[in-house]
Every structure is written in C-alpha cells, then in structure tokens.
Design a protein around this motif. Structure first.
Motif, PDB file in Angstrom:
ATOM      1  N   UNK A  97       0.889  -1.134  -0.098  1.00  0.00           N
ATOM      2  CA  UNK A  97       0.001  -0.060  -0.074  1.00  0.00           C
ATOM      3  C   UNK A  97       0.705   1.336   0.090  1.00  0.00           C
ATOM      4  N   UNK A  98       1.989   1.277  -0.090  1.00  0.00           N
ATOM      5  CA  UNK A  98       2.904   2.267  -0.055  1.00  0.00           C
ATOM      6  C   UNK A  98       3.533   2.877   1.300  1.00  0.00           C
ATOM      7  N   UNK A  99       3.197   2.041   2.458  1.00  0.00           N
ATOM      8  CA  UNK A  99       3.841   2.592   3.781  1.00  0.00           C
ATOM      9  C   UNK A  99       5.148   1.708   3.741  1.00  0.00           C
ATOM     10  N   UNK A 100       5.966   2.493   3.553  1.00  0.00           N
ATOM     11  CA  UNK A 100       7.631   1.887   3.430  1.00  0.00           C
ATOM     12  C   UNK A 100       8.114   1.573   5.019  1.00  0.00           C
ATOM     13  N   UNK A 101       7.277   2.122   5.865  1.00  0.00           N
ATOM     14  CA  UNK A 101       7.799   1.778   7.197  1.00  0.00           C
ATOM     15  C   UNK A 101       9.128   2.886   7.767  1.00  0.00           C
ATOM     16  N   UNK A 102       9.968   2.291   8.182  1.00  0.00           N
ATOM     17  CA  UNK A 102      10.911   3.222   8.955  1.00  0.00           C
ATOM     18  C   UNK A 102      12.284   3.203   7.910  1.00  0.00           C
ATOM     19  N   UNK A 103      12.132   4.071   6.535  1.00  0.00           N
ATOM     20  CA  UNK A 103      13.198   3.918   5.793  1.00  0.00           C
ATOM     21  C   UNK A 103      13.318   5.803   5.724  1.00  0.00           C
ATOM     22  N   UNK A 104      14.563   5.925   5.423  1.00  0.00           N
ATOM     23  CA  UNK A 104      14.976   7.571   5.212  1.00  0.00           C
ATOM     24  C   UNK A 104      14.153   8.216   3.992  1.00  0.00           C
ATOM     25  N   UNK A 105      14.048   9.427   4.178  1.00  0.00           N
ATOM     26  CA  UNK A 105      13.347  10.245   3.052  1.00  0.00           C
ATOM     27  C   UNK A 105      13.775   9.887   1.530  1.00  0.00           C
ATOM     28  N   UNK A 106      15.226   9.742   1.610  1.00  0.00           N
ATOM     29  CA  UNK A 106      15.943   9.371   0.346  1.00  0.00           C
ATOM     30  C   UNK A 106      15.286   7.874  -0.138  1.00  0.00           C
ATOM     31  N   UNK A 107      15.336   6.895   0.623  1.00  0.00           N
ATOM     32  CA  UNK A 107      14.886   5.751   0.324  1.00  0.00           C
ATOM     33  C   UNK A 107      13.119   5.821  -0.079  1.00  0.00           C
TER      34      UNK A 107
END
Length: 90
Positions: free
Chosen positions: A36-46
């Motif tokens: 669904x596009x919730x990438x969790x705990x990744x940095x802004x760049x990722x």
C-alpha cells in the motif's frame, strides 16, 4: 488500503518467520503496508526511491521495526517475488 503494485510470489526467510512468530504478528499486516506504499522506517531518500520505483519499475524496500529488530520486505524490480527477511539474511 489500496494495493499499489503486484507482489508476485511472496516468500519469507526462516528468520523473518521466527521474528513474527516470537511477537505473535501476522506477515500479512506488514505485507499489506508494503503493497500500500507505507514503507515503514526508511529514510526520506529511500522513501523517494520507492515512490519513484512505482513509476519506473525498480526494486522496492520497506523496513518495519519489531522490538529491537527490523523486518525488511523487498519486492524485486520485475515484481516476480516479494521477500520478507531480516537485514542480516540479505
């Protein structure tokens, strides 16, 4: 939550399955967040790389904290497979 891309075959490593089991968590919960596009705990760049990958077809990586560990979910660029794994299993 809307699914934003196809997962292909969904697989999980023994470490990922063990982590989920230890904390009585369902893999589907994290898989649906990833799709669904919730990438969790990744940095802004990722996060931006993942957002761009929805358009240009590159690999997508999400990271979800579970206790003091991380669960990664990676969907390959060709969308043939999505893998739940621990970072040390990469």
């Amino acid at each position: 939550m809307e699914v934003m891309f196809p997962p292909g075959q969904v697989v999980a490593t023994p470490g990922a399955l063990s982590l989920l089991e230890q904390h009585d968590l369902e893999a589907a919960t994290f898989l649906l967040r990833h799709l669904g596009g919730d990438w969790g705990d990744v940095c802004k760049q990722d996060s931006k790389i993942n957002d761009d990958a929805l358009k240009d077809g590159n690999r997508i990586l999400s990271s979800y904290p579970i206790n003091k560990k991380k669960l990664w979910i990676i969907t390959e660029a060709d969308r043939s497979v999505t893998t739940l794994l621990l970072p040390e299993e990469y």
